[in-house]
Design a protein around this motif. Structure first.
Motif, PDB file in Angstrom:
ATOM      1  N   ASN A   1       0.830  -1.217   0.000  1.00 52.22           N
ATOM      2  CA  ASN A   1       0.000   0.000   0.000  1.00 52.22           C
ATOM      3  C   ASN A   1       0.859   1.258   0.000  1.00 52.22           C
ATOM      4  O   ASN A   1       0.410   2.318   0.386  1.00 52.22           O
ATOM      5  N   ARG A   2       2.126   1.140  -0.474  1.00 56.19           N
ATOM      6  CA  ARG A   2       3.094   2.226  -0.338  1.00 56.19           C
ATOM      7  C   ARG A   2       3.502   2.810  -1.686  1.00 56.19           C
ATOM      8  O   ARG A   2       3.674   2.073  -2.670  1.00 56.19           O
ATOM      9  N   VAL A   3       3.672   4.125  -1.702  1.00 63.50           N
ATOM     10  CA  VAL A   3       4.319   4.810  -2.815  1.00 63.50           C
ATOM     11  C   VAL A   3       5.356   5.758  -2.227  1.00 63.50           C
ATOM     12  O   VAL A   3       5.279   6.110  -1.048  1.00 63.50           O
ATOM     13  N   ARG A   4       6.306   6.170  -3.064  1.00 65.05           N
ATOM     14  CA  ARG A   4       7.417   6.989  -2.586  1.00 65.05           C
ATOM     15  C   ARG A   4       7.575   8.233  -3.452  1.00 65.05           C
ATOM     16  O   ARG A   4       7.449   8.160  -4.683  1.00 65.05           O
ATOM     17  N   VAL A   5       7.852   9.339  -2.795  1.00 64.39           N
ATOM     18  CA  VAL A   5       8.289  10.553  -3.482  1.00 64.39           C
ATOM     19  C   VAL A   5       9.706  10.823  -3.016  1.00 64.39           C
ATOM     20  O   VAL A   5       9.963  10.964  -1.819  1.00 64.39           O
ATOM     21  N   MET A   6      10.626  10.879  -3.979  1.00 60.67           N
ATOM     22  CA  MET A   6      12.038  11.034  -3.635  1.00 60.67           C
ATOM     23  C   MET A   6      12.402  12.507  -3.488  1.00 60.67           C
ATOM     24  O   MET A   6      11.613  13.397  -3.820  1.00 60.67           O
ATOM     25  N   ALA A   7      13.584  12.757  -2.994  1.00 56.54           N
ATOM     26  CA  ALA A   7      13.976  14.125  -2.649  1.00 56.54           C
ATOM     27  C   ALA A   7      13.952  15.054  -3.855  1.00 56.54           C
ATOM     28  O   ALA A   7      13.738  16.265  -3.710  1.00 56.54           O
ATOM     29  N   ASP A   8      14.148  14.500  -5.056  1.00 58.89           N
ATOM     30  CA  ASP A   8      14.110  15.331  -6.260  1.00 58.89           C
ATOM     31  C   ASP A   8      12.700  15.459  -6.835  1.00 58.89           C
ATOM     32  O   ASP A   8      12.515  16.031  -7.914  1.00 58.89           O
ATOM     33  N   GLY A   9      11.712  14.915  -6.122  1.00 62.75           N
ATOM     34  CA  GLY A   9      10.330  15.077  -6.543  1.00 62.75           C
ATOM     35  C   GLY A   9       9.806  13.994  -7.458  1.00 62.75           C
ATOM     36  O   GLY A   9       8.661  14.079  -7.919  1.00 62.75           O
ATOM     37  N   ASN A  10      10.604  12.969  -7.737  1.00 62.55           N
ATOM     38  CA  ASN A  10      10.123  11.884  -8.589  1.00 62.55           C
ATOM     39  C   ASN A  10       9.259  10.919  -7.789  1.00 62.55           C
ATOM     40  O   ASN A  10       9.609  10.530  -6.668  1.00 62.55           O
ATOM     41  N   LEU A  11       8.152  10.508  -8.394  1.00 54.54           N
ATOM     42  CA  LEU A  11       7.249   9.525  -7.793  1.00 54.54           C
ATOM     43  C   LEU A  11       7.695   8.134  -8.217  1.00 54.54           C
ATOM     44  O   LEU A  11       7.922   7.871  -9.403  1.00 54.54           O
ATOM     45  N   LYS A  12       7.801   7.230  -7.245  1.00 58.56           N
ATOM     46  CA  LYS A  12       8.215   5.848  -7.494  1.00 58.56           C
ATOM     47  C   LYS A  12       7.170   4.947  -6.835  1.00 58.56           C
ATOM     48  O   LYS A  12       7.015   4.982  -5.607  1.00 58.56           O
ATOM     49  N   VAL A  13       6.460   4.165  -7.623  1.00 57.13           N
ATOM     50  CA  VAL A  13       5.353   3.391  -7.062  1.00 57.13           C
ATOM     51  C   VAL A  13       5.784   2.028  -6.536  1.00 57.13           C
ATOM     52  O   VAL A  13       5.020   1.368  -5.827  1.00 57.13           O
ATOM     53  N   CYS A  14       7.009   1.605  -6.870  1.00 55.70           N
ATOM     54  CA  CYS A  14       7.544   0.343  -6.348  1.00 55.70           C
ATOM     55  C   CYS A  14       9.006   0.554  -5.993  1.00 55.70           C
ATOM     56  O   CYS A  14       9.774   1.132  -6.787  1.00 55.70           O
ATOM     57  N   LEU A  15       9.392   0.089  -4.808  1.00 55.92           N
ATOM     58  CA  LEU A  15      10.771   0.253  -4.346  1.00 55.92           C
ATOM     59  C   LEU A  15      11.767  -0.306  -5.352  1.00 55.92           C
ATOM     60  O   LEU A  15      12.840   0.261  -5.561  1.00 55.92           O
ATOM     61  N   PHE A  16      11.405  -1.431  -6.003  1.00 55.30           N
ATOM     62  CA  PHE A  16      12.334  -2.098  -6.915  1.00 55.30           C
ATOM     63  C   PHE A  16      12.053  -1.784  -8.380  1.00 55.30           C
ATOM     64  O   PHE A  16      12.714  -2.321  -9.263  1.00 55.30           O
ATOM     65  N   GLY A  17      11.083  -0.951  -8.659  1.00 56.06           N
ATOM     66  CA  GLY A  17      10.817  -0.556 -10.037  1.00 56.06           C
ATOM     67  C   GLY A  17      11.673   0.631 -10.419  1.00 56.06           C
ATOM     68  O   GLY A  17      12.087   1.428  -9.578  1.00 56.06           O
ATOM     69  N   ASN A  18      11.977   0.767 -11.719  1.00 55.79           N
ATOM     70  CA  ASN A  18      12.778   1.906 -12.153  1.00 55.79           C
ATOM     71  C   ASN A  18      11.963   2.936 -12.928  1.00 55.79           C
ATOM     72  O   ASN A  18      12.519   3.887 -13.469  1.00 55.79           O
ATOM     73  N   ALA A  19      10.640   2.765 -12.973  1.00 56.41           N
ATOM     74  CA  ALA A  19       9.782   3.767 -13.601  1.00 56.41           C
ATOM     75  C   ALA A  19       9.532   4.913 -12.617  1.00 56.41           C
ATOM     76  O   ALA A  19       9.190   4.669 -11.456  1.00 56.41           O
ATOM     77  N   GLU A  20       9.704   6.135 -13.076  1.00 58.64           N
ATOM     78  CA  GLU A  20       9.523   7.310 -12.229  1.00 58.64           C
ATOM     79  C   GLU A  20       8.814   8.397 -13.020  1.00 58.64           C
ATOM     80  O   GLU A  20       8.891   8.433 -14.258  1.00 58.64           O
ATOM     81  N   VAL A  21       8.131   9.291 -12.317  1.00 55.98           N
ATOM     82  CA  VAL A  21       7.512  10.458 -12.939  1.00 55.98           C
ATOM     83  C   VAL A  21       7.747  11.657 -12.025  1.00 55.98           C
ATOM     84  O   VAL A  21       7.657  11.551 -10.804  1.00 55.98           O
TER      85      VAL A  21
ATOM     86  N   LYS B   1      -1.732   3.161 -11.650  1.00 50.06           N
ATOM     87  CA  LYS B   1      -2.398   2.171 -12.505  1.00 50.06           C
ATOM     88  C   LYS B   1      -1.392   1.327 -13.264  1.00 50.06           C
ATOM     89  O   LYS B   1      -1.700   0.218 -13.695  1.00 50.06           O
ATOM     90  N   ARG B   2      -0.192   1.845 -13.462  1.00 47.72           N
ATOM     91  CA  ARG B   2       0.836   1.078 -14.186  1.00 47.72           C
ATOM     92  C   ARG B   2       1.662   0.182 -13.262  1.00 47.72           C
ATOM     93  O   ARG B   2       2.561  -0.529 -13.723  1.00 47.72           O
ATOM     94  N   LYS B   3       1.397   0.217 -11.967  1.00 46.47           N
ATOM     95  CA  LYS B   3       2.163  -0.598 -11.018  1.00 46.47           C
ATOM     96  C   LYS B   3       1.960  -2.078 -11.305  1.00 46.47           C
ATOM     97  O   LYS B   3       0.835  -2.534 -11.544  1.00 46.47           O
ATOM     98  N   LYS B   4       3.042  -2.833 -11.265  1.00 48.04           N
ATOM     99  CA  LYS B   4       2.970  -4.270 -11.569  1.00 48.04           C
ATOM    100  C   LYS B   4       2.436  -5.052 -10.375  1.00 48.04           C
ATOM    101  O   LYS B   4       2.437  -4.580  -9.246  1.00 48.04           O
ATOM    102  N   ARG B   5       2.011  -6.265 -10.645  1.00 48.39           N
ATOM    103  CA  ARG B   5       1.475  -7.116  -9.580  1.00 48.39           C
ATOM    104  C   ARG B   5       2.536  -7.419  -8.533  1.00 48.39           C
ATOM    105  O   ARG B   5       2.250  -7.481  -7.328  1.00 48.39           O
ATOM    106  N   ALA B   6       3.791  -7.613  -8.964  1.00 49.43           N
ATOM    107  CA  ALA B   6       4.865  -7.969  -8.027  1.00 49.43           C
ATOM    108  C   ALA B   6       6.198  -7.582  -8.638  1.00 49.43           C
ATOM    109  O   ALA B   6       6.327  -7.450  -9.866  1.00 49.43           O
ATOM    110  N   HIS B   7       7.191  -7.396  -7.782  1.00 45.98           N
ATOM    111  CA  HIS B   7       8.533  -7.124  -8.296  1.00 45.98           C
ATOM    112  C   HIS B   7       9.201  -8.424  -8.731  1.00 45.98           C
ATOM    113  O   HIS B   7       8.732  -9.528  -8.420  1.00 45.98           O
TER     114      HIS B   7
END
Length: 404
Positions: free
Chosen positions: A335-355, A379-385
């Motif tokens: 149930n977690r998403v991340r916003v990094m210090a540079d403002g990029n949104l990362k929906v999976c800790l191990f995914g490399n897709a960012e916005v 919506k683009r988040k995968k089922r599992a890493h």
């Protein structure tokens, strides 16, 4: 179709204001009506067309049937697998006062220019947008968040989001510079702390972190526990050949204090030299503690959206658990998403897709546009890493640039 001039100016034509439709009228009748002279009877076919048109208009005005549950649009923070993301982790700095092996490459990192990092108002706006969409928990990470000069003011700003639905504010920290800020943070609204400590041995601490400070962190943990935070958790990354022999020592910290120790499987990130041979699995850790504590070791019920599999020793005040990202992932409960210090949104800790949410804010995007972008990413988040061996070969940021 070209509209009459008055309609283009935002007003209805006189014919429409008189309750009659201009559509289908001969131009001569329209001129007579506009001049106030009687009109000729409309042809029968025109009346029929008007009746049919009115019927269609009436049908279009009928209220639409309510959407069924299956047809209702999904909330913006819900992905295509039904996972609702109500937990936001925000990295507030890339800087750190330690150099932990699993977090920062030995050669260091290139820091993002300060002008490209989120400002405090930008962090608070992003947090507000997420809370308005259903986030109930925010965790501040880094880098080391406690070295940020305005960390107390930032927490106070987040605390003002509680009327919108925010329920919990937490922080992950190494504890080195935290001790003098504990009381101000608690008063500002901080609910709980995760304090990283991978060994209780000062000599090994320096090997792990490339810095000194073990005694200082242990004192910070004790002070935080005494200050009445809702929870104080101790994060322990377990690495073979370095600290797997200290598990029972950490469990004993839960004897007298209501701490929650979390043993974390070693995970691969850019530059941390991960290898299977260094991984101590959940099963191996648990089996070792079972041999030591026997039937005094009790399993705790899994919490909703759990990351840790919890246990405690009968009669101890605290508890401990295992974060098993590598050998028994918990992606289905994520149930977690991340916003990094540079403002990029990362929906999976191990995914490399960012916005980049930062770029949207600085280009003048509205809250609604930001929400739409967040929703598309989720919506683009995968089922599992991927599995651990695949992850070790995939490009990803160093942990310090993601946020712990």
């Amino acid at each position: 179709m070209r509209l009459p001039a008055l309609a283009r100016n935002g007003r209805l034509p006189a014919l429409a204001r008189n309750g009659r439709r201009a559509c289908g009228m001969p131009s001569s009748q329209m001129r007579r009506l506009a001049a106030g002279r009687p009109t000729l009877p409309a042809p029968r076919i025109a009346r029929s067309l008007s009746s049919a048109s009115a019927a269609r208009h009436s049908a279009s005005e009928a209220p639409a049937p309510p959407l069924q549950a299956s047809e209702a649009p999904a909330p913006p923070l819900q992905d295509t697998f039904g996972r609702l993301h109500d937990y936001l982790r925000i990295s507030v700095t890339e800087r750190c006062n330690l150099r932990c092996q699993y977090c920062m490459p030995e050669e260091g990192i290139d820091l993002t220019r300060s002008s490209q990092l989120l400002t405090t108002p930008e962090i608070l706006r992003i947090a507000r947008i997420f809370v308005q969409q259903g986030v109930t928990k925010i965790r501040l990470t880094g880098g080391e968040p406690s070295i940020r000069k305005d960390i107390v003011e930032l927490v106070a700003g987040l605390n003002e989001l509680r009327p919108l639905g925010l329920q919990r504010i937490a922080m992950t920290t190494n504890g080195i510079a935290l001790r003098r800020k504990l009381q101000p943070l608690r008063e500002a609204g901080m609910d709980g702390l995760n304090i990283s400590l991978d060994t209780r041995d000062p000599r090994k601490f320096e090997l792990f972190t490339r810095r000194s400070g073990c005694t200082r962190v242990l004192q910070t943990i004790a002070d935080a526990s005494a200050l009445g935070f809702e929870f104080v958790k101790v994060n322990v990354v377990v690495m073979r050949g370095q600290n797997e022999d200290e598990l029972s020592s950490f469990v004993e910290m839960t004897h007298e204090d209501p701490l929650d120790v979390r043993f974390i499987e070693y995970m691969p990130f850019d530059g941390n030299k991960w290898g299977r041979q260094k991984l101590v699995s959940y099963k191996e850790m648990l089996d070792g503690l079972l041999r030591l504590y026997g039937d005094r070791l009790e399993r705790l019920p899994l919490e909703p959206n759990h990351t840790a599999k919890g246990f405690k020793i009968r009669g101890y005040r605290g508890q401990f658990g295992f974060i098993t990202s590598m050998t028994r992932s918990f992606c289905s409960e994520c149930n977690r998403v991340r916003v990094m210090a540079d403002g990029n949104l990362k929906v999976c800790l191990f995914g490399n897709a960012e916005v980049s949410l930062r770029d949207m804010l600085r280009s003048g995007a509205s809250d609604a546009q930001v929400v739409a972008t967040i929703a598309q990413a989720i919506k683009r988040k995968k089922r599992a890493h991927a599995g651990m061996d695949t992850l070790s070969q995939m490009p990803n940021r160093p942990m310090i640039k993601i946020g712990g």
